[in-house]
Design a protein around this motif. Sequence first.
Motif, PDB file in Angstrom:
ATOM      1  N   SER A  54       0.654  -1.443   0.306  1.00  0.00           N
ATOM      2  CA  SER A  54      -0.271   0.309  -0.287  1.00  0.00           C
ATOM      3  C   SER A  54       1.043   1.331   0.251  1.00  0.00           C
ATOM      4  O   SER A  54       0.649   2.303  -0.393  1.00  0.00           O
ATOM      5  N   LYS A  55       2.013   1.268   1.055  1.00  0.00           N
ATOM      6  CA  LYS A  55       2.837   2.576   0.431  1.00  0.00           C
ATOM      7  C   LYS A  55       3.440   2.446  -0.222  1.00  0.00           C
ATOM      8  O   LYS A  55       3.277   3.899  -1.002  1.00  0.00           O
ATOM      9  N   ALA A  56       3.845   1.047  -1.116  1.00  0.00           N
ATOM     10  CA  ALA A  56       4.426   1.585  -2.367  1.00  0.00           C
ATOM     11  C   ALA A  56       3.687   2.017  -3.622  1.00  0.00           C
ATOM     12  O   ALA A  56       4.031   2.786  -4.268  1.00  0.00           O
ATOM     13  N   LYS A  57       2.673   1.969  -3.423  1.00  0.00           N
ATOM     14  CA  LYS A  57       1.531   2.395  -4.238  1.00  0.00           C
ATOM     15  C   LYS A  57       0.754   3.529  -4.386  1.00  0.00           C
ATOM     16  O   LYS A  57       1.385   4.441  -5.259  1.00  0.00           O
ATOM     17  N   ARG A  58       1.295   3.714  -3.383  1.00  0.00           N
ATOM     18  CA  ARG A  58       1.176   5.425  -2.472  1.00  0.00           C
ATOM     19  C   ARG A  58       1.959   6.243  -3.129  1.00  0.00           C
ATOM     20  O   ARG A  58       2.518   7.644  -3.409  1.00  0.00           O
ATOM     21  N   ILE A  59       3.363   5.837  -2.806  1.00  0.00           N
ATOM     22  CA  ILE A  59       4.468   6.636  -3.528  1.00  0.00           C
ATOM     23  C   ILE A  59       5.037   7.059  -4.494  1.00  0.00           C
ATOM     24  O   ILE A  59       5.013   7.851  -5.339  1.00  0.00           O
ATOM     25  N   TYR A  60       4.276   5.555  -5.116  1.00  0.00           N
ATOM     26  CA  TYR A  60       4.623   5.757  -6.589  1.00  0.00           C
ATOM     27  C   TYR A  60       3.476   6.209  -7.824  1.00  0.00           C
ATOM     28  O   TYR A  60       4.017   7.555  -8.915  1.00  0.00           O
ATOM     29  N   GLU A  61       2.223   6.737  -7.035  1.00  0.00           N
ATOM     30  CA  GLU A  61       1.237   7.599  -7.279  1.00  0.00           C
ATOM     31  C   GLU A  61       1.435   9.163  -7.349  1.00  0.00           C
ATOM     32  O   GLU A  61       1.025  10.014  -8.248  1.00  0.00           O
ATOM     33  N   GLU A  62       2.237   8.716  -5.645  1.00  0.00           N
ATOM     34  CA  GLU A  62       2.186  10.424  -5.695  1.00  0.00           C
ATOM     35  C   GLU A  62       4.234  11.293  -6.227  1.00  0.00           C
ATOM     36  O   GLU A  62       3.975  12.579  -6.747  1.00  0.00           O
ATOM     37  N   PHE A  63       4.694  10.232  -6.511  1.00  0.00           N
ATOM     38  CA  PHE A  63       6.012  10.603  -6.565  1.00  0.00           C
ATOM     39  C   PHE A  63       6.579  10.432  -8.452  1.00  0.00           C
ATOM     40  O   PHE A  63       7.820  11.015  -8.955  1.00  0.00           O
ATOM     41  N   ILE A  64       6.270   8.868  -9.151  1.00  0.00           N
ATOM     42  CA  ILE A  64       6.960   8.132  -9.877  1.00  0.00           C
ATOM     43  C   ILE A  64       5.736   8.198 -11.281  1.00  0.00           C
ATOM     44  O   ILE A  64       6.608   9.266 -11.839  1.00  0.00           O
ATOM     45  N   ARG A  65       4.982   8.297 -10.799  1.00  0.00           N
ATOM     46  CA  ARG A  65       4.195   8.321 -12.057  1.00  0.00           C
ATOM     47  C   ARG A  65       4.088   9.652 -12.969  1.00  0.00           C
ATOM     48  O   ARG A  65       3.857  10.532 -12.346  1.00  0.00           O
TER      49      ARG A  65
END
Length: 205
Positions: free
Chosen positions: A130-141
Amino acid sequence: MLDLLDTDTHTPATMIAATIDTSMEGLIYSKNLEPDMEKDNMKRTWRSRMLFKSFLLRKASRGTARRNPYRPTAEELSQWAESLDNLLNSKCGLIAFRLFMESEYCVENVEFWVACEEFRKINSRSKLRSKAKRIYEEFIREDSPKEVNLDFHMKETVDKCLLVPTQNSFQAAQNKVYFLMEHNSYPRFLESELYSNLCKTTEGE
């Protein structure tokens, strides 16, 4: 004013999320800067002075300003100048660097670094996902609200690592962002009026 916390029980992420009043926020986030270089420099100087004041002062409960208990010592300031690691691993340093990054319009870099540091401490597999998804959506995507500056190949590497998230899934991306901060933002921070004024407050200690 920046409302700094008075206990040692708060994580760097909590410290980094300290609020800034609306007048300060308007200065920091204004995108309508004059194209003229001289005017731009004047605005940067004004922002730096405002940030310095917000770092040293906080609102007391009765509405008056008092000295910030988190003001760094001369020894701490000297350590900040030795390495970016020392700066980021200091509570005061992290707050000061984040304020500076706000004024430079690149605060997403230090926020991503902090998020990755916290991510590496997670032991639960479900929380990692869940944390990985949040980081990806906020900073990587691509086109994410706080997208950090990563090339296509690095994003591909992150995508592959997130197929089965581990504590090191963002390590390569975090190292890349750290490198950018170390060679760009960090030297400018040490030359900034914010850091210079902080040093002046400790003269004679």
